[in-house]
Design a protein around this motif. Sequence first.
Motif, PDB file in Angstrom:
ATOM      1  N   VAL A  84      26.314  35.840  39.089  1.00 27.31           N
ATOM      2  CA  VAL A  84      26.363  34.547  38.399  1.00 27.31           C
ATOM      3  C   VAL A  84      25.994  34.707  36.930  1.00 27.31           C
ATOM      4  N   LEU A  85      24.971  35.497  36.639  1.00 24.64           N
ATOM      5  CA  LEU A  85      24.542  35.683  35.258  1.00 24.64           C
ATOM      6  C   LEU A  85      25.628  36.366  34.429  1.00 24.64           C
ATOM      7  N   LEU A  86      26.257  37.398  34.985  1.00 29.68           N
ATOM      8  CA  LEU A  86      27.327  38.085  34.254  1.00 29.68           C
ATOM      9  C   LEU A  86      28.495  37.147  33.979  1.00 29.68           C
ATOM     10  N   ASN A  87      28.845  36.333  34.950  1.00 35.11           N
ATOM     11  CA  ASN A  87      29.964  35.416  34.755  1.00 35.11           C
ATOM     12  C   ASN A  87      29.608  34.288  33.795  1.00 35.11           C
ATOM     13  N   GLY A 101      39.906  38.475  37.024  1.00 33.01           N
ATOM     14  CA  GLY A 101      39.363  39.628  36.322  1.00 33.01           C
ATOM     15  C   GLY A 101      37.905  39.909  36.642  1.00 33.01           C
ATOM     16  N   ALA A 102      37.164  38.910  37.138  1.00 29.96           N
ATOM     17  CA  ALA A 102      35.738  39.091  37.418  1.00 29.96           C
ATOM     18  C   ALA A 102      35.454  39.513  38.851  1.00 29.96           C
ATOM     19  N   VAL A 103      36.381  39.274  39.759  1.00 30.96           N
ATOM     20  CA  VAL A 103      36.143  39.572  41.180  1.00 30.96           C
ATOM     21  C   VAL A 103      35.896  41.058  41.442  1.00 30.96           C
ATOM     22  N   TYR A 106      41.425  47.063  44.773  1.00 29.00           N
ATOM     23  CA  TYR A 106      40.760  45.831  44.382  1.00 29.00           C
ATOM     24  C   TYR A 106      40.127  45.942  42.997  1.00 29.00           C
ATOM     25  N   PHE A 107      39.727  47.176  42.605  1.00 25.49           N
ATOM     26  CA  PHE A 107      39.092  47.365  41.304  1.00 25.49           C
ATOM     27  C   PHE A 107      40.113  47.543  40.185  1.00 25.49           C
ATOM     28  N   LEU A 108      41.381  47.645  40.536  1.00 24.69           N
ATOM     29  CA  LEU A 108      42.419  47.896  39.537  1.00 24.69           C
ATOM     30  C   LEU A 108      42.488  46.833  38.449  1.00 24.69           C
ATOM     31  N   PRO A 109      42.335  45.535  38.748  1.00 22.34           N
ATOM     32  CA  PRO A 109      42.402  44.545  37.662  1.00 22.34           C
ATOM     33  C   PRO A 109      41.363  44.749  36.571  1.00 22.34           C
ATOM     34  N   TYR A 110      40.228  45.357  36.904  1.00 19.47           N
ATOM     35  CA  TYR A 110      39.175  45.518  35.908  1.00 19.47           C
ATOM     36  C   TYR A 110      39.452  46.678  34.962  1.00 19.47           C
ATOM     37  N   VAL A 111      40.045  47.759  35.474  1.00 17.92           N
ATOM     38  CA  VAL A 111      40.270  48.946  34.648  1.00 17.92           C
ATOM     39  C   VAL A 111      41.605  48.898  33.929  1.00 17.92           C
TER      40      VAL A 111
END
Length: 331
Positions: free
Chosen positions: A256-259, A205-207, A144-149
């Motif tokens: 929410v703040l990060l997004n 990309g944010a999930v 699940y973390f693969l899209p971010y890295v």
Amino acid sequence: MTTAPRRTVPKAVDEGGGIHPVKTVAAPPPHRRRRGYEALSGYLFVAPAVVLFAVMGLYTVGYGFALSFATWNGFTPNWSWVGLDNYADLLWRDPVYAPRIRHATLNTLWVMLAAPALTVLVSFPLAVLLNQVTRFQTVLRSVYFLPYVTSGIAVFFAWQYILQPDGAVNSLLGSVGLGSLEQPQGWLGNPTTAMPTMIVVTVWGAVPVAMLLYLTGLQGIDRSVLEAAQLDGAGWWRTNGSVIWPLVRPITAIVVLLNLRESLQGFQTFLVMTNGGPGDHTNVLGLEAYRLAFLKNLSPTLGLASALGWILFAAALVLALINLRALRSKT
């Protein structure tokens, strides 16, 4: 019976014949000297980073702030000081830039409203389900973390290929009998579907980060609270909605703040995948600032780009303060 020897105090005779004790200055203990050496070593190690930050950070910020009150194309030796004209031109006065800024602001607001909401709606249930998995949790978390890295540029080009007229999305819809939903122009070429598609890519990309934040919060909840809810007869939906969700409210505020910050200032996804098209339907404020700074050839628009950047910074600061105030009032 023996008595302890007396400690003699050194004495001196002054000019008048009086006798008084001599004051002695004790040397600092060894551990205090060692702490001083350690502190000095720490300052020496940190000094290069502080100097680099002062030069590349503070100087750059101050330079950009001063530039927002001037016109410059980046090549001439001198600026032309215009005061607040750049801000006025961007917000209402200039007939060329002001309408583009308003249109980009509307697009940015759509992203700011949709992306955080969808990120929370997807990441929280996903974290709840992943928290209940007993086997292969580490593997699933990595997947699940693969899209971010994954490299952002490569992923954006992959999405471009998937969303083309002959891409995987249209092919999949045709193969399952939903050919009426296919987009002959591609999902990024149709003005109606371009912005919703970009929002979906942004959420994708944010999930991962939001899911890991929620998962960390879920694993920190006291098990006795959940057991008490089960003893009271609360089912799965009631437990997650009435017990777990209020407990992870601070994490929701962070997500929410990060997004919101990324939606307001980020533009890389839009630059690579659509470049604001078709017909400026996906043009956002961050992309407009990039265009004013680097894509105007020799036009003196660097001041406008800097002014727009500071407007975005002020908006992000206001949103952060509002979010912090709301978080304090509810916790």
